[in-house]
Design an enzyme around this catalytic site. Sequence first.
Site, PDB file in Angstrom:
ATOM      1  N   ASN A 272       0.855  -1.200   0.000  1.00  0.00           N
ATOM      2  CA  ASN A 272       0.000   0.000   0.000  1.00  0.00           C
ATOM      3  C   ASN A 272       0.896   1.256   0.000  1.00  0.00           C
ATOM      4  OD1 ASN A 272       1.046  -0.178   2.570  1.00  0.00           O
ATOM      5  ND2 ASN A 272      -0.806   0.533   3.545  1.00  0.00           N
ATOM      6  N   CYS A 274       1.925   3.575   2.051  1.00  0.00           N
ATOM      7  CA  CYS A 274       2.979   3.899   3.040  1.00  0.00           C
ATOM      8  C   CYS A 274       3.888   2.723   3.344  1.00  0.00           C
ATOM      9  CB  CYS A 274       2.328   4.439   4.295  1.00  0.00           C
ATOM     10  SG  CYS A 274       1.307   5.881   3.942  1.00  0.00           S
ATOM     11  N   GLU A 276       3.484  -0.323   4.658  1.00  0.00           N
ATOM     12  CA  GLU A 276       3.351  -1.248   5.780  1.00  0.00           C
ATOM     13  C   GLU A 276       2.516  -2.482   5.481  1.00  0.00           C
ATOM     14  OE1 GLU A 276       1.890   1.609   5.474  1.00  0.00           O
ATOM     15  OE2 GLU A 276      -0.151   1.613   6.265  1.00  0.00           O
TER      16      GLU A 276
END
Length: 547
Positions: A272, A274, A276
């Site tokens: 995704n 960011c 994580e």
Amino acid sequence: MRTLNLTPLAREVLQKRYLARNYRGETIETPADLFDRVAWTVAEADRLFDAGAAVGETAARFESAMTSLEFLPNSPCLMNAGRPLGQLAACFVLPVEDNLESIFQSLKDAALIHRTGGGTGFSFGRLRPTGDTIFPASGVTGGPVSFIRLFDSATHLIDRNRIRPGANMGVLHVSHPDIETFITAKRDHGLLRNFNLSVSLDDHFIDCVRADRDYPLVHPRTGAIVKHRSGVALLQLMAESAWATGDPGILFIDRINRANPTPEQGLLEATNPCGEQPLLPHESCTLGSINLTRMLNGTTLDTGKLESTAHLAVHFLDNVVEVNRHPTAQTEEWSRMNRKIGLGVMGFADMLILMGIPYQSRQAVELAESIMSCIQRAAEDASAELAARRGNFPAFHRSVFPARGVKRRRNATLTTVAPTGTISILAGVSSSVEPVFAFDGQRRIAGERYTDLHPIYARYRREGRPIDKTIFQTAWDVSPHWHLKIQAAFQKYTDNAVSKTVNLPETITAEKIRDLFMDAAGMDLKGVTVYRDQSHPDQILSACSLK
Ligand code: ADP
């Protein structure tokens, strides 16, 4: 009804972005109504498995966890639960195959996802390299970066109508022949404002860097080696770009795939926005975070409370998978097949301050490990209990779990440490597992400036208490290596990945960043992202170190 203890900033953010509005744009709910709406919508899923379920009781427990700010789900859940869009997941990954149908289908699907506040990630590694022939026309392709620019422009163009600005992750494997163009894309093509970029490094690449050997670049369509590059030189280029712009980040893709719970369904190639949450194409994940400052009893960790909160949170997030209204039929199919959820934490740095523990310390690392292992164990228990009543996730028998002797599991993954960019503001605590950025500074949220005095710091000042500089550490007071140590401590007990930015002083060199990437490679991390102070023209957050 419980009184809500929200900061003025939290109220403002809720008012501007989260509270339901009528067609005239007028707010039609209060913050308390919002938590009531979310709690009931999510609790209703219990009825699907048990017609006589005490939905009211569950809704009350969910509501209490949210209004006490002990647990908050990701933003789309707060915005959309019980509302017309009904899309509750923050993270999606979409496929990009080497043909126009696939590219434009995913471009459309991404727009539908962004409309609901979700973020999208893509691996562009299957696209043929720049200059390669396009059949049947006798043209040549502009390569992956030209398509990333297309996705970025599309995201940017329709931004204004969205719940929040669209966010994307573009991933390219280091063996792609266009890798150098990709690494320098943000420097060469303007900012690509709606994209984060990450290079996937495999173990072989790391070995080549360690041994100072050449690394082969491979044509993604034919599998032929088209050229060799020095591993060290490529990593240096990544470090130079990260020095200048913060991008690219690094993904340790073999490490990520060693933790893939469903390898039969394919390799994990993207995350995704960011970083994580690694996902298969068309998968989504709903995130939720426990506010660690609320897990203290005085100045000690209340592990009983942490366990019961994690338990309730897994119930909540599994229900979210059930009631989520998906933007496409494929995301629905894949997300229900593996039922991935990502429970994490926020307020870690604030918790340390309240406990009188420096962020940069062995004690903090040990605490991080014990917190996350407690959450992971409680989440596994909760998921097994849910599976006993609701069934294992549908792809369970084709997953890694049966061979490990696991009999019951409702969710292919359980834990993720998300950045909690907005929900930590709602909870009034430091974000995720990051150190405090500034004790006395400014924040930018959705394009607007907010003055931001850190609440614990402000209280200490009001009460005339001494400010111990070893405890009130900012992100820049923490050395890069200790940033990684805290990240590794959380990663050790996290199924998915840990969102973490290693903050670097303005004066750091690209060589030091290269060394840091190699440090990270040796620490069993799934990725690493750096940010050099002042390297982004939009940086508004002003750091006021107390030192
Ligand atoms: P929040 O605090 O708003 O719940 P986080 O900051 O924890 O969200 O981010 C979690 C994930 O949500 C990100 O990795 C990304 O997938 C998605 N996300 C965050 N910000 C955006 C955005 N502006 N647009 C779309 N998706 C986003």
